[in-house]
Scaffold this motif. Structure first.
Motif, PDB file in Angstrom:
ATOM      1  N   TYR A   1      35.980 -24.481 -45.338  1.00 25.89           N
ATOM      2  CA  TYR A   1      35.140 -24.088 -44.208  1.00 25.89           C
ATOM      3  C   TYR A   1      35.054 -25.209 -43.179  1.00 25.89           C
ATOM      4  O   TYR A   1      35.181 -24.973 -41.968  1.00 25.89           O
ATOM      5  CB  TYR A   1      33.747 -23.717 -44.719  1.00 25.89           C
TER       6      TYR A   1
ATOM      7  N   PHE B   1      31.896 -22.663 -48.281  1.00 24.60           N
ATOM      8  CA  PHE B   1      30.899 -22.565 -47.222  1.00 24.60           C
ATOM      9  C   PHE B   1      29.652 -23.367 -47.601  1.00 24.60           C
ATOM     10  O   PHE B   1      29.384 -23.589 -48.782  1.00 24.60           O
ATOM     11  CB  PHE B   1      30.487 -21.100 -47.020  1.00 24.60           C
TER      12      PHE B   1
ATOM     13  N   ASP C   1      34.862 -19.760 -38.513  1.00 30.04           N
ATOM     14  CA  ASP C   1      35.141 -19.650 -39.949  1.00 30.04           C
ATOM     15  C   ASP C   1      36.069 -18.485 -40.277  1.00 30.04           C
ATOM     16  O   ASP C   1      36.200 -18.105 -41.440  1.00 30.04           O
ATOM     17  CB  ASP C   1      33.837 -19.536 -40.736  1.00 30.04           C
TER      18      ASP C   1
END
Length: 584
Positions: free
Chosen positions: A275, A429, A285
């Motif tokens: 990410y 993430f 993203d």
């Protein structure tokens, strides 16, 4: 029997056969002594011919009264067409009509039922049932059905069990506003329509189903755009006794299967990107990796001169536009105006031409010499003949601004070929993201996402640094699926609720059923959900989803065809114990 054949199947092999067809009148061409009618159904078009020498007079008179979209049935003989039409499969034949029955007459439609219509989008949405008769929409819906069938075929062969979960559930915070449904039998209480079947699929794993999927409607009360609807469809999947690698492999397999069976494309590589790298190199993203133009961060080579715009910026970042040195000054000014639009929000743009002779010409030559500009070219990867576009400002604003410019330039340069497919996994993430309004952390995905192994302790010291055991599948710059490894024990889930600001009482009220279930032996589990509408659109070579939905809503969330939402009468409100308090 209304028809012996459909309007797309008759060929020269049927010549001299008597057939019965039924469908809609696409077009009538009346020459007086001869009438041709294009008859259309879902399968195609067949030309009918009425000839005063061979057609009974009464039927000839009927044919001359036909209008567009009349529904008719005909019987007749297949004959060879004198003037063949190579553009349709039935173009070598026509039907010499001997019997004509008008099944239903029709008024003139508000737009032409043609591939290229004269109807605007709002008008066509109002008469969507007519729009569906057009090939582009009809074929999109058939395409969607094919994709959904291939999904079911693949997952069923892989041992997934299709299980339906309820639509009337409990309201839970999952990032967007819920649609709520009042309960007549439970006065003052409400159901919510599910934003996703998240907790139910986790409960199915607790129940031992092991591999689950469903193609399911989900509902989110949020602002709309071209690729978003208030009700949308997910391919929702969950697996037990798996780690992240198992899930990535499983759904790479599904994606490969769809690309092969639906598009005839073999895709071998599914690159993986962190990410943090996606944000640094592409500004978002869900990067489109069909083309280059990666970001080059220029702080170190720009913030040493007297150019205050760059010196005061948190981030100075640029991209190299291939062949962009050919742009005229007017075209560059148009790009500057484009990034300054409110939708993008940039204050301006600096540019630098990379000339064929190795020299440079920039809009800030007053501050930067050739050696400086050469470093810009090195960092952005610019070559002779390219144009370097540079934006600056706050990192969280500049990255999406330059990302939008990158995509716009790629579209203008023809670099986004809809028949080319470039999948990508984006991974790791942040688990949490800070919300300035509420002054607390929120789950970036949902509160059931597990942190990466070994990072749980960071929650108490550096919660913003904790990475989620989460992953998104990106295709051609669109997120088509996302998921995570879930938390599967009560202790960790309670800790997560604590860091998200839930009191123990709130956590129990909202998610007590899930916490209770974890006490009875929940297996390690994780999953992924594809957005079916978006997936189908991309496989179909488009990025907007409306034509792949039978009856979509407009940008205000309205169904203009049936005029919904709409008020309900006072009696219904009374039955539901509701009273309206509308703002003027």
């Amino acid at each position: 029997m209304y028809r012996s054949h459909n309007c797309g199947e008759i060929r020269t092999s049927h010549i001299n056969n008597e057939v019965t067809l039924a469908g809609w009148v696409q077009k009538v061409r009346d020459k007086g002594f001869m009438v041709w009618v294009d008859l259309r159904d879902r399968y195609g078009i067949t030309q009918l011919i009425f000839d005063e020498e061979r057609t009974p007079k009464a039927i000839m008179e009927q044919a001359q009264k036909l209008g567009r979209e009349f529904v008719i049935q005909v019987k007749g003989t297949v004959i060879e067409r004198a003037s063949k039409n190579p553009n349709i499969p039935t173009g070598d034949i026509e039907i010499l009509v001997s019997e004509l029955t008008i099944l239903n007459s029709a008024i003139l439609p508000p737009f032409t039922i043609e591939d290229e219509t004269d109807g605007g989008e709002e008008l066509r949405m109002k008469y969507r049932y007519l729009d569906i008769r057009r090939n582009p929409v009809k074929n999109s819906l058939i395409f969607r059905a094919k994709v959904a069938q291939e999904v079911r075929n693949y997952l069923s062969k892989e041992g997934f069990i299709e299980v339906e979960t309820p639509y009337l559930i409990k309201s839970t915070p999952e990032g967007a506003r819920d649609f709520v449904v009042p309960s007549r039998m439970n006065e003052g209480q409400f159901y919510a329509l599910p934003q996703s079947p998240q907790t139910f699929k986790q409960l199915l794993m607790v129940g031992g189903m092991d591999k689950y999927f469903q193609i399911v409607k989900c509902f989110r009360d949020e602002d709309l755009r071209a690729d978003r609807q208030p009700e949308f469809t997910q391919i929702d999947c969950e697996m037990a006794f798996v780690e992240q690698e198992d899930i990535l492999n499983a759904f790479e397999g599904l994606t490969r299967h769809l690309l092969k069976e639906v598009n005839g494309v073999d895709v071998k590589e599914f690159p993986r990107m962190l990410y943090d790298d996606a944000m640094r190199l592409y500004g978002n993203d869900k990067p489109d990796i069909r083309f280059g133009m990666q970001f080059g961060e220029l702080n170190e080579v720009t913030q040493h001169k007297d150019f205050g715009v760059f010196n005061s910026a948190e981030l100075v970042v640029g991209i190299a536009v291939p062949g962009g040195n050919n742009y005229t000054r007017k075209e560059i000014d148009q790009l500057i105006d484009w990034v300054k639009r409110p939708q993008i929000g940039a204050l301006g743009m600096v540019y630098c031409r990379v000339n064929e002779d190795g020299t440079y010409k920039s809009s800030v030559d007053k501050f930067y010499d050739e050696a400086d500009l050469a470093k810009w070219a090195e960092i952005t990867g610019a070559k002779a003949g390219d144009l370097i576009c540079v934006l600056s400002g706050d990192t969280n604003k500049v990255r999406p601004q330059l990302s939008a410019l990158r995509m716009e330039l790629a579209t203008r340069l023809g670099l986004r070929n809809p028949k080319e497919f470039a999948p990508l996994w984006v991974m790791d993430f942040p688990l949490l993201e800070w919300d300035e309004d509420t002054q607390r952390y929120h789950a970036m995905h949902h509160p059931f996402t597990s942190p990466k192994p070994g990072q749980l302790e960071l929650l108490s010291t550096n919660p913003g640094d904790v990475k989620a055991n989460a992953y998104d599948l990106v295709l051609n710059g669109n997120e088509i699926g996302g998921g995570s490894i879930r938390i599967h024990d009560k202790k960790t889930q309670s800790l997560m609720f604590d860091y998200l600001g839930f009191t123990p009482e709130e956590a129990k009220a909202q998610f007590g059923f899930l916490m209770d279930a974890f006490q009875y032996g929940a297996p390690p589990h994780g999953g992924l959900a594809f957005g079916l509408d978006r997936l189908v659109a991309i496989l179909g070579g488009q990025e907007t989803i409306r034509d792949f939905i039978a009856f979509p809503k407009n940008n205000s969330g309205r169904d203009v065809m049936i005029d919904a939402p709409a008020p309900i009468d006072d009696k219904q409100l009374e039955e539901l114990s509701l009273k309206l308090n509308l703002k003027s």
